[in-house]
Structure formats: C-alpha cells, structure tokens
Design a protein around this motif. Structure first.
Motif, PDB file in Angstrom:
ATOM      1  N   HIS A 156       0.821  -1.211   0.000  1.00 39.16           N
ATOM      2  CA  HIS A 156       0.000   0.000   0.000  1.00 39.16           C
ATOM      3  C   HIS A 156       0.857   1.265   0.000  1.00 39.16           C
ATOM      4  CE1 HIS A 156      -2.666  -3.162   1.502  1.00 39.16           C
ATOM      5  NE2 HIS A 156      -3.693  -2.411   1.149  1.00 39.16           N
ATOM      6  N   LEU A 157       2.076   1.164  -0.473  1.00 43.42           N
ATOM      7  CA  LEU A 157       2.996   2.306  -0.406  1.00 43.42           C
ATOM      8  C   LEU A 157       2.472   3.515  -1.159  1.00 43.42           C
ATOM      9  CD1 LEU A 157       6.448   0.511  -0.955  1.00 43.42           C
ATOM     10  CD2 LEU A 157       5.267   0.997   1.196  1.00 43.42           C
ATOM     11  N   ALA A 158       1.835   3.286  -2.298  1.00 44.24           N
ATOM     12  CA  ALA A 158       1.394   4.393  -3.157  1.00 44.24           C
ATOM     13  C   ALA A 158      -0.048   4.802  -2.880  1.00 44.24           C
ATOM     14  CB  ALA A 158       1.555   4.013  -4.626  1.00 44.24           C
ATOM     15  N   HIS A 159      -0.663   4.243  -1.841  1.00 44.79           N
ATOM     16  CA  HIS A 159      -2.055   4.576  -1.530  1.00 44.79           C
ATOM     17  C   HIS A 159      -2.119   5.861  -0.706  1.00 44.79           C
ATOM     18  CE1 HIS A 159      -2.641   0.544  -2.931  1.00 44.79           C
ATOM     19  NE2 HIS A 159      -3.940   0.543  -2.667  1.00 44.79           N
ATOM     20  N   ARG A 160      -3.055   6.724  -1.069  1.00 43.47           N
ATOM     21  CA  ARG A 160      -3.289   7.925  -0.276  1.00 43.47           C
ATOM     22  C   ARG A 160      -4.211   7.573   0.896  1.00 43.47           C
ATOM     23  NH1 ARG A 160      -3.852  13.114  -4.377  1.00 43.47           N
ATOM     24  NH2 ARG A 160      -1.837  12.832  -5.419  1.00 43.47           N
ATOM     25  N   PRO A 161      -4.269   8.441   1.932  1.00 45.83           N
ATOM     26  CA  PRO A 161      -5.105   8.134   3.097  1.00 45.83           C
ATOM     27  C   PRO A 161      -6.553   7.787   2.748  1.00 45.83           C
ATOM     28  CG  PRO A 161      -3.668   9.975   3.590  1.00 45.83           C
ATOM     29  CD  PRO A 161      -3.459   9.647   2.143  1.00 45.83           C
ATOM     30  N   SER A 162      -7.116   8.469   1.742  1.00 49.40           N
ATOM     31  CA  SER A 162      -8.512   8.203   1.380  1.00 49.40           C
ATOM     32  C   SER A 162      -8.700   6.792   0.820  1.00 49.40           C
ATOM     33  CB  SER A 162      -8.992   9.231   0.351  1.00 49.40           C
ATOM     34  OG  SER A 162      -8.190   9.176  -0.830  1.00 49.40           O
ATOM     35  N   GLN A 163      -7.595   6.150   0.424  1.00 42.14           N
ATOM     36  CA  GLN A 163      -7.674   4.795  -0.134  1.00 42.14           C
ATOM     37  C   GLN A 163      -7.372   3.726   0.910  1.00 42.14           C
ATOM     38  OE1 GLN A 163      -4.684   5.871  -3.143  1.00 42.14           O
ATOM     39  NE2 GLN A 163      -6.200   5.420  -4.734  1.00 42.14           N
ATOM     40  N   LEU A 164      -7.167   4.145   2.176  1.00 47.02           N
ATOM     41  CA  LEU A 164      -6.832   3.212   3.259  1.00 47.02           C
ATOM     42  C   LEU A 164      -7.962   3.174   4.277  1.00 47.02           C
ATOM     43  CD1 LEU A 164      -3.122   4.330   3.856  1.00 47.02           C
ATOM     44  CD2 LEU A 164      -3.886   2.344   2.541  1.00 47.02           C
ATOM     45  N   SER A 165      -8.092   2.051   4.946  1.00 46.81           N
ATOM     46  CA  SER A 165      -9.064   1.931   6.040  1.00 46.81           C
ATOM     47  C   SER A 165      -8.534   2.675   7.262  1.00 46.81           C
ATOM     48  CB  SER A 165      -9.289   0.459   6.373  1.00 46.81           C
ATOM     49  OG  SER A 165      -8.107  -0.106   6.924  1.00 46.81           O
ATOM     50  N   GLY A 166      -9.395   2.813   8.283  1.00 49.30           N
ATOM     51  CA  GLY A 166      -8.971   3.496   9.497  1.00 49.30           C
ATOM     52  C   GLY A 166      -7.787   2.811  10.165  1.00 49.30           C
ATOM     53  N   GLY A 167      -7.825   1.490  10.252  1.00 45.73           N
ATOM     54  CA  GLY A 167      -6.718   0.757  10.871  1.00 45.73           C
ATOM     55  C   GLY A 167      -5.430   0.921  10.084  1.00 45.73           C
ATOM     56  N   GLN A 168      -5.547   0.913   8.756  1.00 44.63           N
ATOM     57  CA  GLN A 168      -4.349   1.088   7.922  1.00 44.63           C
ATOM     58  C   GLN A 168      -3.777   2.490   8.082  1.00 44.63           C
ATOM     59  OE1 GLN A 168      -6.221   0.001   4.216  1.00 44.63           O
ATOM     60  NE2 GLN A 168      -5.240  -2.031   4.175  1.00 44.63           N
ATOM     61  N   GLN A 169      -4.662   3.484   8.167  1.00 42.87           N
ATOM     62  CA  GLN A 169      -4.173   4.851   8.364  1.00 42.87           C
ATOM     63  C   GLN A 169      -3.448   4.991   9.703  1.00 42.87           C
ATOM     64  OE1 GLN A 169      -6.732   8.224   7.154  1.00 42.87           O
ATOM     65  NE2 GLN A 169      -8.239   6.687   6.526  1.00 42.87           N
ATOM     66  N   GLN A 170      -3.975   4.332  10.731  1.00 41.99           N
ATOM     67  CA  GLN A 170      -3.314   4.421  12.033  1.00 41.99           C
ATOM     68  C   GLN A 170      -1.960   3.731  12.012  1.00 41.99           C
ATOM     69  OE1 GLN A 170      -3.023   6.390  14.347  1.00 41.99           O
ATOM     70  NE2 GLN A 170      -4.737   5.985  15.737  1.00 41.99           N
ATOM     71  N   ARG A 171      -1.850   2.635  11.247  1.00 43.45           N
ATOM     72  CA  ARG A 171      -0.556   1.967  11.127  1.00 43.45           C
ATOM     73  C   ARG A 171       0.448   2.855  10.384  1.00 43.45           C
ATOM     74  NH1 ARG A 171      -1.694  -3.764   8.668  1.00 43.45           N
ATOM     75  NH2 ARG A 171      -3.803  -2.998   8.324  1.00 43.45           N
ATOM     76  N   VAL A 172      -0.036   3.585   9.376  1.00 46.77           N
ATOM     77  CA  VAL A 172       0.843   4.548   8.702  1.00 46.77           C
ATOM     78  C   VAL A 172       1.307   5.604   9.702  1.00 46.77           C
ATOM     79  CG1 VAL A 172       0.959   6.360   6.934  1.00 46.77           C
ATOM     80  CG2 VAL A 172      -0.199   4.197   6.438  1.00 46.77           C
ATOM     81  N   SER A 173       0.394   6.053  10.569  1.00 51.59           N
ATOM     82  CA  SER A 173       0.736   7.039  11.587  1.00 51.59           C
ATOM     83  C   SER A 173       1.805   6.493  12.543  1.00 51.59           C
ATOM     84  CB  SER A 173      -0.525   7.441  12.358  1.00 51.59           C
ATOM     85  OG  SER A 173      -0.222   8.325  13.404  1.00 51.59           O
ATOM     86  N   ILE A 174       1.685   5.203  12.884  1.00 55.96           N
ATOM     87  CA  ILE A 174       2.678   4.577  13.769  1.00 55.96           C
ATOM     88  C   ILE A 174       4.037   4.511  13.073  1.00 55.96           C
ATOM     89  CG2 ILE A 174       3.313   2.415  14.931  1.00 55.96           C
ATOM     90  CD1 ILE A 174       0.292   1.965  15.393  1.00 55.96           C
ATOM     91  N   CYS A 175       4.031   4.134  11.792  1.00 52.11           N
ATOM     92  CA  CYS A 175       5.294   4.098  11.032  1.00 52.11           C
ATOM     93  C   CYS A 175       5.948   5.471  11.015  1.00 52.11           C
ATOM     94  CB  CYS A 175       5.038   3.623   9.612  1.00 52.11           C
ATOM     95  SG  CYS A 175       4.557   1.892   9.468  1.00 52.11           S
ATOM     96  N   ARG A 176       5.126   6.513  10.845  1.00 47.80           N
ATOM     97  CA  ARG A 176       5.671   7.878  10.842  1.00 47.80           C
ATOM     98  C   ARG A 176       6.292   8.215  12.197  1.00 47.80           C
ATOM     99  NH1 ARG A 176       1.265  12.300   9.884  1.00 47.80           N
ATOM    100  NH2 ARG A 176       0.742  11.649  12.000  1.00 47.80           N
ATOM    101  N   ALA A 177       5.648   7.756  13.285  1.00 49.22           N
ATOM    102  CA  ALA A 177       6.183   8.015  14.625  1.00 49.22           C
ATOM    103  C   ALA A 177       7.529   7.335  14.834  1.00 49.22           C
ATOM    104  CB  ALA A 177       5.178   7.545  15.687  1.00 49.22           C
ATOM    105  N   LEU A 178       7.758   6.218  14.138  1.00 43.95           N
ATOM    106  CA  LEU A 178       8.996   5.461  14.306  1.00 43.95           C
ATOM    107  C   LEU A 178      10.073   5.845  13.302  1.00 43.95           C
ATOM    108  CD1 LEU A 178       7.442   1.910  14.835  1.00 43.95           C
ATOM    109  CD2 LEU A 178       8.402   3.411  16.592  1.00 43.95           C
ATOM    110  N   MET A 179       9.745   6.725  12.387  1.00 52.59           N
ATOM    111  CA  MET A 179      10.634   6.996  11.256  1.00 52.59           C
ATOM    112  C   MET A 179      12.021   7.425  11.710  1.00 52.59           C
ATOM    113  SD  MET A 179      10.815   6.912   8.005  1.00 52.59           S
ATOM    114  CE  MET A 179      12.118   7.380   6.887  1.00 52.59           C
ATOM    115  N   ASN A 180      12.109   8.315  12.690  1.00 55.56           N
ATOM    116  CA  ASN A 180      13.403   8.804  13.162  1.00 55.56           C
ATOM    117  C   ASN A 180      13.840   8.131  14.454  1.00 55.56           C
ATOM    118  OD1 ASN A 180      13.583  10.503  10.994  1.00 55.56           O
ATOM    119  ND2 ASN A 180      12.955  12.343  12.091  1.00 55.56           N
TER     120      ASN A 180
END
Length: 669
Positions: A156-180
């Motif tokens: 789902h790398l190329a998916h925008r938030p509108s193309q993701l479910s709520g759980g998937q969006q939250q996982r993207v948010s978690i990945c962002r929190a871990l990025m650095n």
C-alpha cells in the motif's frame, strides 16, 4: 539553544537511561489559558516522573487536562509555570528550533484522527519526519518501506489516506512516529476512531514497541486500553489524582538504537536537501489543488504576458523606425550654408564649393562625400511632362544615401568629367513618364531644355521618412552646374561616415576642417545619428512607460497571490500543525510556503511568456510591415519579476504559517 546543548541532549536520549534518572520529569507544572478576560487553569502543579522503557496510560474524563499534559510531554506545548526536563535538560531553556528537533528526532506522535496529509501517499507520509531531519532520499525510502512492510502495508505504499481503512491509516501514523527512532511514543486515543478488530491490532503494535524498548505513553479514556499499561495515571480537573502500577516494575530493555536512518547534519547539505524536498512537496500541493493554483497564478500570467508583449512591441516598433532612418543614411552628415535651418541669409551664402568635397573625402573618418545642388525642373518624354526635383550630385551620392537601383547603372566619374547628358530617375518618375509598358533605360527625356539619356532607375522607396509622391531626377553635378542650373557653388554636401567610426567624433572633425577652410562659421551640420538617438531615447521612454503600466497588473497579480496564499494557510492549518508535530521548524514551514508562492509565480511567468510568443506569432500573421521582437533581457526580467513577486507577496502568508501554534493548528478541522 546552542550547538553544545543540542549535542548533549541528543547524547542523553540516545544512551540507555539510568533508572535513577527519569527520562521525563515534571515538577510543579501548570498550564493556563485565557478564556475571554478570565484565566483558566488546565493543569495545576503537576509532579510526574516517567522512566525510559515504561508503558504509561494517562486516563481521565474529557476536559480533565490529560491531552494538555500529553502536549507538554511531547514539547508541542509549554508550561505556564514549573519545570519540565527531558533527560535532565530543562525544556524552557530550549528555543523553538531545539524543541522542533526533539519532536523530530526523539518523540513520535500517534493521533486519534491519524493526522495524515491527504495529498501524500503512505510512503511520503511516513517519510516526513526524516525529510525535516535532512536524511538523504535513498535512506528515507528504505526506512519507510521497511516500517510499512513490518506493519503489513508493503503493498500500500502508493495509496493515499482516502484509499486506506482506518486501521491502515493508524498503522501509517505509527510508522511515521517510528521513522526517526521514536524513543518516546505519545499516543492520543490511538484506538478511539477504530473498530474493535483494528483497535486490538493497533494496541498489539504498541505493546510490541514497548517490548522492543520504546517508552510508550497512552492518553485514553477507555479503561480496556489503559489496562494494557504497567502504570496508570489518572488526571481530574488538571491534577493527578492517582498514579498506580498494575504489575511489578521490571527493568526496561534499552530502546533499539534507531535502525532508523543515518541523521544527516543539518547544515549546508541538509539545507539543500530540505530545499529540494520543499519544491517536491510544493509541486504535489499545487497539483492537488489545480483550480486554486490556476486562479492564484492568473494575475501573474496576465502581468507577465503584458510586460513581455509590450516590450516586444516596443522593440519591434523601434527597429522598424530605425531601419527606415538607416535606409536614408543614419551614418550620414549633411553640411548646409547658414547658421541653421530657416536662416534667411542662407541663400546669399555661396561658400560651399566642390573643393570642400575633395578635402572631406581625404579625411580618414569619411567613407565618401558628394556635392548636392538642385532645384525644381520640368521634364518631358514625348507628350508627357512632369515637375521633378533635379539633383546635381557625384557618382558617390547613391552610396552615401544608400539608394539601391532597380535597373541600369549610375553615372561614372568619366561621365561627370565629360558633363555627359545622362540621368538616373526614381521609381515614381518612371511610372509618371513611361508607365508599365515601356523600358525607360536608353530613352531620351528633356530636362528643362537639355536632352538626357536614362541610364538607371532606383528601386521603389517605401521609407517612412521619404515623401512618397516626390519625383527625383539625378544627373552628374558638373552637367547640372554647367548645362542646366548655371551655378558653381553647392547647396549642400553629404558625407558618409566609415563603418564603426563614432558619429559624434566625425562630426567634430568635419566642423573643424570646414572652419579651417572657410575661416568663419558660415555653415552648419545635420547628423542623422542624433535623430536615431532621439528615436531610441523616445522609444525607450515609451516602452518604460507602457511597461510600468503593465507592471501594475503584475502587482495586482502579486496581491492576488498573497490573498490566495493567506486563504491557503487558513485551509491548511491542520497540515501545518502536523508538520510541526513531526519536527518541522518555523523556518521549514516558512520555506515551504515561500517555495509554493515562488513556484506559482514562476509557472505563471512561464505560461505568460509562452502566451507572449503566441501573440507574437499571431501578430506576424496579420501585420506584415514589422514584427514583435523578443529579447533575452525581457524574458530574464520576466523570470526575475516572477520570483520577486513570489518572495515579496508570499512572505506574509509564509510568516503567518510559521507562527501558528501547533496545538491550535492540529485542533483545526
């Protein structure tokens, strides 16, 4: 914050924490807000210590102050009173850039409403903290792919938030929190907007992060979520009412030393990288709002089109006029008797002589000189007659005046010496005497009472500065003086300047020579180059005036850019808050919006220049006499104007965006 302080703080956070030294410590922290003319205390004297590796849940009812406490812990907000230390470093001693560095490099935020940027795909959303850390693109991409892959979003790398479910969006948010690295994870109602299954999945991820050594702080009102924590802190009316452990404290493993990415130094290389990324993000933002972008640049397009087109029209008109002047001899000096044009005594002065012509021809600066005498005369061919201007000149006259022949030849020096009865006629005389069916060459015409043979016909002259209805006949000066006019003195002398010679200097030398020969100033000169200079000066003035008028439209366009950018800042307030939360400094936000403004203006400038060239093409189709002349200078000026307008009129919106409070920005819908 100075460099030594930054390095010291980063070192403290990176090494395993001493259990005697809390990672986060609040002492007597209060936070107040103004509600109208009254002060509202959201937090009251909070004392709290959190050690590295803990899993802490902060619970309380809505309005209890738990979110305010989390914002202070994450350096999104600041305490009104009291002390907050991160690894022993007092945060009130840190400036805005240092606090942004803490949020970027050591804190990771997970929000209830995900707070993903809608115009970026999952990969780019995760990369944002690393962008502001100055991490090279290859390292960012690798780290983001790894994190998304670990959390099941590798496809789902190329998916925008509108193309993701709520759980998937939250996982993207978690990945962002871990990025650095995300040594400290701050999760605000991380499961509040999710269904039961997705909530359990996100909670399991947070537990895994805790097990890996991350310090996790949950803010929730859900007792089931809080039950996963080893320590529960309850807040009510801005105070901690209980702080209890749900199980025995165990030594926390060291937080994994960011397989994150190699942090690039935030100096020249990092700044250049940030600038490049700002352009990429600006382009994505502009493309995502095409209609708004087009309306923003409309004024710039009109202004640039006007400036470039007017400049091209002015250059074309100037070139057209100068070409006509050059056609009659722009490098020509005429010498007349008298003091100036209109001198009533000029006819009585008979001092211009053929010897003066010989002397002038000897000057180094002079290409050629010719005597000129003339008067109105009657010419006849068979039964057709016409009034013409008879000119007695030398064979060099046609070179001096740059008059081309349509047919035949000009008379020679030998013709002049023999006083040959030969003439050259102009196009109008040929039409008047011979019409279109007779070849005039070799025909004999009467000039006054003197029969003369036509040996040449000049080309049709459409020059702006030459009367089109004048009939001209030229014959050798010697013939005209001796056989027709009966005068030895000259009416004028025409001098052609050598190519490349300064016209003003040659005029001075001519005046000097003539004064020496005559002993008195009984003549005056007329330099056509001065006419050219006057035309050029007038043309420049008119072009400048018209360009200034066109610049007004550019200024209006710039004001339009500023207004739309101000609206854009208002519309994108939450986006600005997200960027600040993940580590963007004020200068980064300011740069982002300045780059967008400049990019809008530059694109508008390019379109405007393209439209100008299109107008030039259409102009050439309908106007044949002259054309629009586009210069490199006008194009460069257009680009410079576009850039300056973007900077000048984009500064205020960019500054307003950079000054936004991250808490208020995040709360904006």
């Amino acid at each position: 914050m100075n460099m030594n302080m930054t390095v010291e703080l980063s070192t403290r956070l990176a090494r395993p924490a001493d259990q005697q030294q809390p990672l986060l410590r609040l002492q007597g922290v209060s936070r107040s807000f103004m509600a109208g003319d009254r002060e509202f205390l959201a937090l009251k004297g909070i004392d709290l210590q959190i050690h590295a590796g803990e899993l802490v849940a902060i619970i309380g009812a809505s309005g209890s102050g738990k979110s305010t406490l989390m914002n202070i812990l994450g350096c999104l907000d600041h305490a009104s009173a009291g002390s907050y230390q991160v690894s022993g470093q007092e945060t009130r001693d840190l400036d805005d850039d240092a606090l942004a560095a803490l949020r970027r490099d050591h804190f990771g935020f997970i929000f209830q409403r995900y707070h993903l940027l809608p115009h970026l795909d999952a990969l780019r959303n995760v990369e944002i903290p690393a962008v502001y850390a100055g991490v090279p693109q290859a390292g960012r991409h690798a780290r983001a792919r790894e994190l998304l892959g670990r959390l099941g979003l590798g496809t789902h790398l190329a998916h925008r938030p509108s193309q993701l479910s709520g759980g998937q969006q939250q996982r993207v948010s978690i990945c962002r929190a871990l990025m650095n690295g995300g040594e400290v994870i701050l999760a605000d109602e991380p499961t509040g907007a999710l269904d039961t299954a997705s909530g359990k999945e996100v909670m399991n991820i947070l537990l895994e992060l805790h097990a890996a050594g991350h310090t996790v702080i949950l803010v929730t009102h859900d007792p089931k979520v809080a039950a996963h924590a080893e320590r529960i802190i309850e807040v009510s009316d801005g105070q901690i009412v209980s702080d209890r452990r749900t199980r025995l404290e165990t030594p926390a493993p060291a937080a994994e030393a960011a397989p994150a990415v190699e942090q690039a130094p935030r100096r020249l290389v990092a700044s250049l990288g940030l600038f490049r990324e700002a352009f990429k993000m600006a382009w994505i933002a502009l493309v995502s709002h095409r209609m708004r972008t087009l309306l923003t640049m409309l004024g710039i397009i009109i202004g640039i089109t006007s400036v470039v087109s007017i400049s091209a029209i002015g250059e074309g008109a100037k070139g057209y006029v100068l070409k006509d002047i050059q056609a009659i001899g722009s490098n020509t000096i005429d010498i007349y008797s008298g003091t100036s044009f209109g001198d009533s005594r000029a006819k009585a002065i008979e001092t211009l002589m053929p010897a003066d012509v010989t002397a002038l021809n000897a000057l180094y600066y002079v290409d050629s000189a010719t005597p000129v005498i003339g008067q109105s005369s009657l010419v006849r061919y068979r039964n057709i007659d016409a009034d013409v201007q008879l000119n007695g000149v030398s064979e060099q006259y046609f070179q001096v005046r740059n008059i081309p022949l349509a047919s035949g030849i000009v008379f020679s020096a030998d013709d002049a010496r023999r006083q040959a009865q030969v003439v050259v006629i102009d196009h109008n005389t040929r039409k008047r005497l011979f019409g279109d069916g007779v070849n005039p060459l070799g025909q004999v015409i009467l000039v006054g009472k003197l029969p003369c043979t036509v040996i040449g016909v000049t080309a049709e002259n459409k020059n702006l500065f030459v009367a089109g209805n004048t009939l001209n006949v030229w014959m050798p000066y010697e013939t005209a003086a001796g056989r027709v006019l009966g005068q030895r003195h000259l009416d004028s002398i025409s001098v052609r300047i050598k190519d490349g010679m300064p016209s003003k200097r040659v005029e001075e030398e001519v005046n000097k020579l003539m004064l020496q020969r005559h002993g008195t100033k009984d003549f005056f000169t007329n330099n056509l180059d001065s006419i050219m200079q006057t035309v050029q000066k007038t043309s420049r003035s008119l072009t400048l005036l018209l360009s200034l008028i066109a610049v007004i439209s550019l200024v209006v366009g710039g004001i339009g850019v500023m207004n739309i950018m101000l609206v854009s800042v208002t519309e994108r307030t939450r986006e600005i808050g997200i960027r600040m939360a993940v580590g963007a400094r004020q200068s980064d936000i300011r740069q982002q919006f300045l780059v967008e403004a400049v990019m809008v203006c530059l694109i508008g400038g390019v379109i405007g220049i393209g439209l100008s060239y299109g107008i030039g093409y259409l102009f050439a189709l309908f106007v044949k006499q002259w054309e629009m002349v586009f210069s490199l200078g006008s194009v460069v000026t257009a680009f410079v104007c576009s850039t300056l307008i973007g900077i000048v009129f984009g500064f205020v919106p960019a500054r307003n965006a950079a000054r936004l409070d991250p808490i208020e920005a995040l709360a904006r819908d």
